[in-house]
Write an enzyme that holds these catalytic residues in place. Structure first.
Site, short mmCIF file in Angstrom:
data_model
loop_
_atom_site.label_atom_id
_atom_site.label_comp_id
_atom_site.label_asym_id
_atom_site.label_seq_id
_atom_site.Cartn_x
_atom_site.Cartn_y
_atom_site.Cartn_z
N GLU A 94 27.77 115.82 10.25
CA GLU A 94 27.37 114.72 9.38
C GLU A 94 28.53 113.75 9.14
O GLU A 94 29.69 114.15 9.13
CB GLU A 94 26.89 115.28 8.03
CG GLU A 94 25.61 116.09 8.17
CD GLU A 94 25.11 116.65 6.84
OE1 GLU A 94 23.90 116.61 6.63
OE2 GLU A 94 25.92 117.12 6.03
N CYS A 107 33.23 108.21 6.23
CA CYS A 107 33.80 109.54 6.05
C CYS A 107 33.38 110.36 7.26
O CYS A 107 32.20 110.55 7.50
CB CYS A 107 33.26 110.15 4.76
SG CYS A 107 33.76 111.88 4.53
N CYS A 114 33.57 124.97 9.40
CA CYS A 114 34.94 125.04 8.90
C CYS A 114 35.34 126.50 8.72
O CYS A 114 34.54 127.35 8.36
CB CYS A 114 35.05 124.31 7.56
SG CYS A 114 36.74 124.19 6.94
N CYS A 118 36.57 127.86 1.57
CA CYS A 118 36.64 127.56 0.13
C CYS A 118 35.29 127.91 -0.52
O CYS A 118 34.23 127.59 0.02
CB CYS A 118 36.95 126.07 -0.09
SG CYS A 118 38.54 125.58 0.63
N CYS A 121 32.46 125.07 -1.32
CA CYS A 121 32.18 124.01 -0.35
C CYS A 121 31.08 124.39 0.64
O CYS A 121 31.09 125.48 1.22
CB CYS A 121 33.46 123.68 0.41
SG CYS A 121 33.26 122.34 1.60
N GLU A 162 38.52 121.16 8.66
CA GLU A 162 39.89 120.98 8.20
C GLU A 162 40.63 120.21 9.31
O GLU A 162 40.91 120.77 10.37
CB GLU A 162 40.53 122.36 7.95
CG GLU A 162 42.04 122.36 7.76
CD GLU A 162 42.55 121.32 6.75
OE1 GLU A 162 42.00 121.18 5.66
OE2 GLU A 162 43.54 120.63 7.10
N LEU A 217 43.93 120.51 -4.03
CA LEU A 217 44.66 121.46 -4.85
C LEU A 217 43.71 122.42 -5.57
O LEU A 217 43.76 123.62 -5.36
CB LEU A 217 45.49 120.67 -5.87
CG LEU A 217 46.90 121.15 -6.17
CD1 LEU A 217 47.69 121.40 -4.90
CD2 LEU A 217 47.62 120.11 -7.02
N CYS A 335 31.22 114.74 -1.75
CA CYS A 335 32.27 115.67 -1.32
C CYS A 335 31.79 117.11 -1.35
O CYS A 335 31.22 117.56 -2.34
CB CYS A 335 33.46 115.59 -2.26
SG CYS A 335 34.22 114.01 -2.32
#
Ligand code: SAH
Length: 345
Positions: A94, A107, A114, A118, A121, A162, A217, A335
């Protein structure tokens, strides 16, 4: 052996020149072909200033691997458009088109899936399928620009994947879109976001000092960060902050820290104070992103009042901070909401 065709969309101008020489052609053809690719040519046939002979030579030896648009979702709220693309091997990715006052932004995804895992996500849910080629990254921008009928001025590498886990291809992609005959996008108009692969952050500072770097972070200490970002076990926070300082020193530029606010997980006043202490003296900007909903994770975004409180604590400590304006939330284009889609139903 299978005749592997050269992936022409992933080549740099220089590689294209060498390639054409190998085919017994003149070097100047390289720039012509390169510029056709970035203008959005769908086939070698479209490249009208090439001879018939060269076009057929190219069709025989090279492949113009275009992405296929599977669907486009339009946000009713803010003009954001989310594209679902099929890759040649059946994977899908996407990309998101956003309109900002300073210009149109795309974007892009850097990987299909990935590996980073995380906990909050959507991109991590099905693991990593594979790296994207430089051409597949470029074509997200090329195709969106063509479909939208509008010039793109800014790129954020903040989609699925990533980017620093696919460093070589990322670096080729950035150089190609920056080319005058490519998309002519300024290095300062590009932002790459990483979860903190330190060795690559250092390489990036040297190779692309003008590209904006954003570091995810999401926690002010390792105990908490380890829980939500597995990469933290490999690259602890103290080292990550040291690397960030080094990046700033080497590039002379400010760096962005992203902090997704997860309700009841990392959004307390104490967390904010600890974050402020950790970031003291670093030339940075903090981007707070109230967590966008990803059903599978069971996690929730911090509410407005608590977000404001978190923001105020950072401000009181002299940290430059803003809350990211959410675009495309109604089409799961915000996001952390981009994911691998199953193309075969
Ligand atoms: N792998 C890179 C690129 C992803 S960029 C990185 O980690 O930085 C996308 C940004 O959105 C990252 O900061 C990521 O941590 C954040 N993010 C992921 N899931 C999110 C969610 N559900 N809500 C808000 N932000 C999220």
């Amino acid at each position: 052996m299978r005749n592997m065709k050269t992936d022409i969309m992933s080549l740099s101008v220089k590689e294209l020149e060498q390639y054409l020489e190998k085919l017994g052609e003149k070097r100047f053809r390289a720039r012509q072909i390169f510029s056709w690719i970035y203008k959005g040519a769908d086939s070698f046939e479209d490249m009208t200033n090439l001879s018939k002979e060269l076009k057929s030579k190219l069709s025989e030896n090279a492949a113009l691997k275009k992405l296929k648009i599977l669907s486009i979702q339009n946000s009713k709220k803010d003009g954001t458009r989310k594209y679902l693309f099929a890759l040649a091997d059946g994977n899908s990715i996407e990309s998101v088109f956003m309109k900002y006052k300073f210009g149109n932004t795309v974007c892009i995804s850097s990987q299909a899936g990935c590996l980073m895992g995380c906990s909050f996500c959507a991109s991590a849910i099905n693991g990593l399928q594979r790296d994207l080629t430089a051409g597949e990254m470029s074509d997200q921008v090329i195709s969106v620009e063509k479909d939208a009928g509008e010039k793109v001025s800014n790129i954020v590498v903040m989609g699925t994947g990533e980017p620093f886990d696919n460093y070589e291809n990322l670096s080729k992609f950035l150089s190609n879109i920056h080319e005058k005959d490519g998309l002519n996008i300024g290095m300062r108009s590009i932002t790459v976001s990483t979860c903190g692969l330190i060795p690559k952050m250092m390489a990036f500072a040297k190779e692309f000092p003008q590209v904006n770097l954003a570091v995810s972070l999401h926690a002010p200490n390792d105990t908490l960060r380890n829980k939500i970002m597995p990469i933290s076990k490999k690259y602890p926070l103290e080292e990550l902050l040291a690397a960030s300082r080094k990046h700033i020193a080497e590039t002379g530029r400010r760096l962005t820290f992203e902090y997704a606010l997860v309700k009841g997980v990392n959004d307390s006043e104490r967390n904010a104070k600890e974050l402020a202490e950790r970031l003291r003296g670093i030339n940075c900007h903090v981007n707070l992103i109230p967590l966008n909903q990803v059903i599978e994770t069971g996690l929730h975004g911090t509410e407005r009042k608590e977000t404001e409180r978190f923001l105020e604590v950072l401000q009181r400590h002299g940290i430059q901070v803003t809350v990211r304006r959410e675009l495309g939330g109604d089409i799961d284009a915000a996001c952390g909401q981009l994911r691998l889609k199953n193309v075969i139903n």
